[in-house]
Design a protein around this motif. Structure first.
Motif, PDB file in Angstrom:
ATOM      1  N   THR A 226       5.597  -3.308   4.353  1.00  0.00           N
ATOM      2  CA  THR A 226       6.127  -4.666   4.471  1.00  0.00           C
ATOM      3  C   THR A 226       5.963  -5.458   3.183  1.00  0.00           C
ATOM      4  O   THR A 226       6.585  -6.496   3.016  1.00  0.00           O
ATOM      5  CB  THR A 226       5.440  -5.429   5.616  1.00  0.00           C
ATOM      6  N   GLY A 229       9.271  -6.213   1.499  1.00  0.00           N
ATOM      7  CA  GLY A 229      10.126  -7.237   2.074  1.00  0.00           C
ATOM      8  C   GLY A 229       9.584  -8.624   1.901  1.00  0.00           C
ATOM      9  O   GLY A 229      10.126  -9.588   2.435  1.00  0.00           O
ATOM     10  N   GLU A 282       1.071  -1.507   9.070  1.00  0.00           N
ATOM     11  CA  GLU A 282       2.443  -1.961   9.277  1.00  0.00           C
ATOM     12  C   GLU A 282       2.575  -3.464   9.084  1.00  0.00           C
ATOM     13  O   GLU A 282       3.663  -3.985   9.064  1.00  0.00           O
ATOM     14  CB  GLU A 282       2.911  -1.581  10.686  1.00  0.00           C
ATOM     15  N   GLU A 283       1.467  -4.152   8.983  1.00  0.00           N
ATOM     16  CA  GLU A 283       1.509  -5.564   8.687  1.00  0.00           C
ATOM     17  C   GLU A 283       0.551  -5.838   7.551  1.00  0.00           C
ATOM     18  O   GLU A 283      -0.452  -5.170   7.384  1.00  0.00           O
ATOM     19  CB  GLU A 283       1.115  -6.409   9.908  1.00  0.00           C
ATOM     20  N   ASN A 302       3.818 -11.823   7.590  1.00  0.00           N
ATOM     21  CA  ASN A 302       3.898 -11.034   8.813  1.00  0.00           C
ATOM     22  C   ASN A 302       5.268 -10.397   9.017  1.00  0.00           C
ATOM     23  O   ASN A 302       5.473  -9.665   9.958  1.00  0.00           O
ATOM     24  CB  ASN A 302       3.600 -11.929  10.029  1.00  0.00           C
ATOM     25  N   SER A 303       6.217 -10.676   8.147  1.00  0.00           N
ATOM     26  CA  SER A 303       7.550 -10.108   8.311  1.00  0.00           C
ATOM     27  C   SER A 303       8.229 -10.033   6.972  1.00  0.00           C
ATOM     28  O   SER A 303       7.738 -10.543   5.977  1.00  0.00           O
ATOM     29  CB  SER A 303       8.381 -10.953   9.272  1.00  0.00           C
ATOM     30  N   GLU A 304       9.397  -9.464   6.956  1.00  0.00           N
ATOM     31  CA  GLU A 304      10.132  -9.313   5.719  1.00  0.00           C
ATOM     32  C   GLU A 304      10.842 -10.594   5.316  1.00  0.00           C
ATOM     33  O   GLU A 304      11.493 -10.640   4.281  1.00  0.00           O
ATOM     34  CB  GLU A 304      11.144  -8.170   5.842  1.00  0.00           C
TER      35      GLU A 304
END
Length: 308
Positions: A226, A229, A282-283, A302-304
């Motif tokens: 991640t 992103g 993954e995070e 926490n996200s792209e």
């Protein structure tokens, strides 16, 4: 009282191929990371035993041995010594004792425009660097630097270390790590904490196999995909990178037509307890800054859709 563990300090780096949508841009960066002098220090991801790190830092002191400053501690009632040469050999920095940690200002000034840097220096502020190079800065700060919280800028010594990674010029990374450890022993900047738990465990495994490995382990997740992103500034950022200077890929991280196929991950570590396989997180979450570093900006990823 136990010393504080910082879960985002001294992580293992991400060295596998970029996700498909980022592959064209970042393949050359990942290839450079897998062949540069800090790759071993980025890759190794052992099981980290809390009691060993706690003992080391609680009992650590600086002594002069054969004319050189070293850190001597007592772990499980056994004497443990960490020297510059030990760091050099175990972390495989491929540097020399004669190498300096001071790089001429002109050398750094000449490289910063080639990173498309749009800010003032010092310090080197991560958000004003092209996203291609921003990932390298981010990885150095979280994986190699002594920072316990700040991940948005590099000081002069950290910038020199990064420039020398790119250009493959001499730099004493072993001394850089040891000097940071000495400052932690002395509490120069802030209270002592569990600095470099991953590096320490690598040293324990290599040089002190007789130490008992049992009890609680520290959860220090390696960087995950991640991070690719999250290389654009957050929406609403007042000042951000504008792309005024075209991207140049150079030095160890020059453009390549070769696409990385097989992922390079941290190898399983064997000890007297068992085998642990590295799991790519993954995070990737960056904790908010501590109270004694109010000048540092922190974000949570926490996200792209959010940026470093």
């Amino acid at each position: 009282m136990d010393l504080k563990f910082i879960a985002t300090h001294n992580q293992a780096g991400y060295l596998a191929p970029p996700p498909e949508k980022h592959r064209r841009m970042y393949t050359s960066l990942m290839k450079g990371l897998n062949s540069c002098r800090i790759v071993h220090a980025l890759r190794e991801n052992p099981i980290i035993y809390e009691s060993l790190s706690q003992d080391f830092w609680k009992n650590a002191k600086i002594e002069v041995v054969e004319g050189k400053g070293v850190i001597v501690s007592e772990v499980q009632k056994k004497t443990v010594t960490v020297s510059e040469q030990m760091i050099r050999e175990v972390l495989q920095f491929d540097d020399q004792e004669s190498d300096s940690i001071d790089v001429p200002a002109g050398t750094v000034d000449a490289v910063l425009p080639r990173l498309s840097y749009e800010g003032r220096y010092p310090p080197l502020v991560k958000k004003f660097v092209h996203p291609y190079w921003r990932l390298l800065l981010h990885m150095f700060l979280l994986c190699i630097s002594e920072n316990r919280g700040g991940t948005d800028q590099l000081n002069s010594t950290q910038t020199a270390a990064l420039v020398c990674v790119i250009t493959n010029e001499p730099f004493n990374y072993s001394k850089y790590v040891l000097e940071a450890m000495k400052r932690n022993v002395l509490g120069v900047r802030k209270d002592k904490y569990l600095m470099y738990p991953r590096f320490l465990q690598i040293i324990f495994n290599a040089r002190y196999p007789e130490l008992t490995r049992s009890g609680n382990t520290l959860e220090l997740k390696p960087m995950g995909p991640t991070c690719f992103g999250a290389l654009t500034p957050k929406k609403g950022t007042e000042k951000k990178f504008e792309g005024l200077i075209p991207l140049e890929k150079f030095g160890q991280f020059s453009e390549t037509e070769n696409i990385v196929v097989d992922p390079v991950v941290a190898q399983p570590i064997q000890d007297n307890v068992g085998i642990a396989n590295a799991i790519v997180a993954e995070e990737h979450t960056i904790q908010r800054g501590v109270e004694d570093e109010p000048e540092t900006e922190f974000v949570t990823i926490n996200s792209e859709d959010e940026g470093i």
